[in-house]
Design an enzyme around this catalytic site. Structure first.
Site, short mmCIF file in Angstrom:
data_model
loop_
_atom_site.label_atom_id
_atom_site.label_comp_id
_atom_site.label_asym_id
_atom_site.label_seq_id
_atom_site.Cartn_x
_atom_site.Cartn_y
_atom_site.Cartn_z
N GLY A 1 15.67 3.27 1.82
CA GLY A 1 15.48 3.00 0.40
C GLY A 1 14.30 2.06 0.28
O GLY A 1 13.27 2.30 0.90
N SER B 1 14.77 4.49 8.31
CA SER B 1 13.73 4.08 7.36
C SER B 1 13.77 2.56 7.10
O SER B 1 13.51 1.79 8.02
CB SER B 1 13.90 4.91 6.09
OG SER B 1 12.79 4.80 5.25
N GLU C 1 8.76 11.46 11.22
CA GLU C 1 10.09 11.91 10.77
C GLU C 1 10.70 12.87 11.79
O GLU C 1 10.11 13.92 12.08
CB GLU C 1 9.97 12.59 9.40
CG GLU C 1 9.53 11.61 8.33
CD GLU C 1 9.35 12.25 6.97
OE1 GLU C 1 9.27 13.49 6.87
OE2 GLU C 1 9.28 11.49 5.98
#
Lengths: 235, 235
Positions: free
Chosen positions: B90, B122, B194
């Site tokens: 987030g 993340s 990723e």
């Protein structure tokens, strides 16, 4: 009376540094022979000297001399005596840290509120808003505050970028980031695309350049605003 | 002994939340029936409750229960008693602000150094580094410090993105941003693409997943490291 030119970017694709906006700058700084350049944002880590040379080369074309703030013994005096000010882009965190460290926040507020023309690009535009919280930059240094100059009563997101619909990257889009900002903040944010700028005259703010800008307000859907829109309602 | 799984992203394109890494998580949390979820980073402004539901749905598939830290009366006790911890992605600024506000920094350091398995994605991975200064996020809130948990002796840039060679956008590339960081900081930065993650066991760190990672060190050219590279030399 406040007089600002707040640009999304210094450079548009395929043109030289400031080239796209030089005609406007020539009018904006009419009668000004020398401006003060604030190179603190140091794009790509350029030295203050090297960055000032870049600005000099561009402004030479419209016969305006440029002196870097680092050339002065006293930075506050330099701001107070400037006939015009240009803050270049780079890293907003570094720029804001340096402005606080050199105790320039109140000096800049004072002279610009009293009419010294101010031109900013990218990070130099970010700081004209209430806070630097809509920068795209990496937090490479910890500033003592995110509060900035507040020449306009909203925030700027420079280099505004539309979502790439073909991307498979899962990182947040620019719009998602600004919407996250609005889950905990109420300050409006104007996404300025590269090639757009704001002309500020007192409390009158007008969108300039060929492109739309995108306005984000808390609790409302984002809207596209065409060039020449009067944004004074945000002030 | 420290045991961490530090992932670039929760979600890879075309797959569900955590789907790509569930087999690994099943091994990583072997023997753990319930983990503590830290939803403070609130992607897209999700509530703590809604975000915890997302994590629950994913972990159900490997028979692990999830409880959000907001469900506990005392967050520090929740961390101290957890058998495993997952911090979701987030906004890193919001996550770090909340961790400081809830006085969780030292509690997290303590339990993870003593062996509580920690999984981050993340923003939840950003905070395992020395500082959060290589986040990609917008500074939507001012944290009391950029210093983070320091489980690894370097920083993470999650969602690492290669430059788009066809782009006409003039904003900085990810590599440019990290190089700017290194003009004033010496901490190495690992760009994790990723689908990549780090497996940490004590002071042993190994790059996992199918992709290369990109290592940035001050004063050196960036290098591509293949999967299974032993990164312990950075510790």
């Amino acid at each position: 009376m406040k007089k600002l030119l707040i640009a999304s970017t210094s450079t548009v694709h395929g043109k030289k540094y400031l080239e796209y906006i030089l005609p406007e700058l020539s009018l904006f700084f009419k009668g000004v022979k020398e401006i003060l350049f604030i190179p603190y944002a140091r794009p790509s880590g350029l030295t203050h000297k090297a960055y000032t040379e870049v600005a000099k080369t561009a402004f030479e074309k419209i016969n305006i001399e440029v002196r870097g703030i680092h050339e002065f013994e006293n930075a506050i005096d330099a701001v107070n005596n400037a006939k015009g000010i240009f803050t270049g882009g780079g890293n907003t965190f570094l720029l804001v840290k340096e402005l606080y460290d050199h105790k320039l926040i109140s000096a800049l507020k004072n002279v610009v509120e009293n009419g010294t023309p101010y031109f900013g690009t990218s990070a130099g535009s970010n700081i004209t808003g209430l806070t630097m919280q809509n920068t795209n930059d990496m937090p490479i240094i910890y500033p003592p505050s995110f509060n900035t100059l507040g020449f306009i009563n909203f925030n700027i997101n420079p280099h505004y970028l539309d979502p790439d619909l073909n991307s498979t990257h899962m990182g947040e889009t620019r719009e998602t980031r600004i919407n996250e900002y609005h889950t905990i903040n109420s300050t409006p944010v104007l996404g300025l695309r590269e090639g757009s700028w704001l002309a500020v005259n007192g409390s009158k703010v007008t969108l300039k350049g060929d492109l739309n800008a995108r306005l984000f307000q808390q609790g409302k859907a984002a809207v596209e605003l065409p060039s020449e829109t009067d944004l004074s309602f945000l002030m």
